[in-house]
Design an enzyme around this catalytic site. Sequence first.
Site, PDB file in Angstrom:
ATOM      1  N   GLU A 157       8.838  15.626  -3.161  1.00 48.37           N
ATOM      2  CA  GLU A 157       8.026  15.778  -4.371  1.00 48.37           C
ATOM      3  C   GLU A 157       7.324  17.140  -4.403  1.00 48.37           C
ATOM      4  O   GLU A 157       6.149  17.252  -4.763  1.00 48.37           O
ATOM      5  CB  GLU A 157       7.001  14.642  -4.476  1.00 48.37           C
ATOM      6  CG  GLU A 157       7.641  13.276  -4.670  1.00 48.37           C
ATOM      7  CD  GLU A 157       6.639  12.155  -4.863  1.00 48.37           C
ATOM      8  OE1 GLU A 157       6.937  11.232  -5.632  1.00 48.37           O
ATOM      9  OE2 GLU A 157       5.562  12.205  -4.231  1.00 48.37           O
ATOM     10  N   GLU A 235      13.142   7.341  -5.654  1.00 55.75           N
ATOM     11  CA  GLU A 235      12.082   6.346  -5.458  1.00 55.75           C
ATOM     12  C   GLU A 235      11.939   5.559  -6.751  1.00 55.75           C
ATOM     13  O   GLU A 235      11.319   6.029  -7.709  1.00 55.75           O
ATOM     14  CB  GLU A 235      10.747   6.996  -5.095  1.00 55.75           C
ATOM     15  CG  GLU A 235      10.699   7.594  -3.704  1.00 55.75           C
ATOM     16  CD  GLU A 235       9.314   8.103  -3.322  1.00 55.75           C
ATOM     17  OE1 GLU A 235       8.333   7.741  -4.020  1.00 55.75           O
ATOM     18  OE2 GLU A 235       9.218   8.851  -2.349  1.00 55.75           O
TER      19      GLU A 235
END
Length: 585
Positions: A157, A235
């Site tokens: 991320e 995710e």
Amino acid sequence: MRTFAIEDDFYLDKKPFKVISGAIHYFRVVPEYWQDRLEKLRLMGCNTVETYVPWNLHEAQEGVYQFEGILDLRRFIQTAQEVGLYVILRPAPYICAEWEFGGLPYWLLQDPMMKLRFDYPPFMEKITRYFAHLFPQVRDLQITQGGPILMMQVENEYGSYANDKEYLRKMVAAMRQQGVETPLVTSDGPWHDMLENGTIKDLALPTINCGSNIKENFEKLRRFHGEKRPLMVMEFWIGWFDAWGDDHHHATSTADAVKELQDCLAEGSVNIYMFHGGTNFGFMNGSNYYERLAPDVTSYDYDALLTEWGEPTAKYQAFKKVIADYAEIPEFPLSMKLERKAYGTFSVKERVSLFSTIDTISQPIIRNYPLSMEACNQATGYIYYRSLIGPARKIADYRLINTMDRAHTFINQELLRIDYDREIGQSYSFDLSESENELGILVENMGRVNYSVKMNHQHKGIKDGVIINGAFQSNWEIYPLPMDNLHAIDFQGKWQKGQPSFSRFECVFDECADTFIELPDWGKGFVQVNGHMIGRFWEKGPQQRLYVPAPFLKTGMNEIIVFESDGKIADEIVFHDQADLGPEG
């Protein structure tokens, strides 16, 4: 030689392959249960397991590496392969994961110029050195060498943190230098500039992280690719985590999650986050910080498909039905049967105040100014500061400067006040009454922030100093209290009401089963079972009971040690056969 390739689709041995994965963090599950959790993942129809790798456990102290027990990453991957699963590895340096400091080791902060997650030479040097120890553990477990690892992730991320593309390219080079042969991916949120910031399209496949609006977000990813590339949610958030002080345990709609899973699999691949959340054992929970400090609770149940204790949920069964449309559901018996037991109520055997035994569990550091935990080579736990502050008089200005996260102030070993988060640093007044007075300050690290800009400011304990009537106080005894040597507690010492204390229980069990410990009428602290750090408790909830896996127990005598910081204790603890994570909402 087996192959895995990323082209217009995923190809395993040159055949199209839909990745249907679930997340299990090996470091949140006792090794004795790895096979059980992996078998349940395979029995749901998944073909892959994904896991993060926490740098701050594998190199908890700089230059000292651990890959044994619950940190035996190699064994976890091999077990996955034995069960029939492939592996997605998301190694480092940053994992987020609601984990202490997002998986970064505390000792990085010992460099006052440290630039985390940037192309800052000392940071790159340290992560490169760590890679030289990490990747030999898994190098021969890649798909190209007969192992189950299909692909690995670069950073994590990153687009929500920075856009230093040279850093990302050097991360790729460091991984390739260590023999990483598998395809690489990045994962970012599909919002704002996150995808653009965090990707290096020519070196790694961009994937997205989200929990809703899959069709819309896949369309964004498709446009971002600009060519025919596989779509994947790295995710797929199907639940959420809890923080101390939340008014409920987070739970999500099964029907909504099922619809989004259908949309994922209709167009691409998926990694379900979390398939099984597990537990933040010890002091390893992370925190978030937006308007206020929000430390995560000990449970990482996450409203996942398996509960914290490994039981399939209704959501598990619903997901299995969806997956059956895309993959064959295997059938085989589970290798172990898990049991839960309510052992009942036990009374305290011994109790001692922290101040009576502090010299048996810590060696003081003498300085004319306070030191942070990092300066004391301490990662987590508590730290105690003691100084003589003179005769009876009015203290009109008492302040803790640059102090985190929760501070107890004692005058002559009597509790004066407890300050938390933004209360710390405010000016307070009080009166001293003795001819000589001792100031004591117990500071708890509640979990370093694991996400966003606050990560750059995570020194724990007292970093700058203590103001007494407008000036910094000098001459300090500093006691690091990582609480990793409780065998050294002297229970023959004195206990005094209202002080932080250790309580010891002897619990005789006729068999070992999973159980849940409750501390009714206790305040705040942590629990150790037979030397295993279970985690924190706090009366404010929402979590009310701590999960204790059977492998931590013994047939016969079991020693339970409870540390309580606020002077709010009871004489009993209770073992239940059911969890209590708080009311769902």
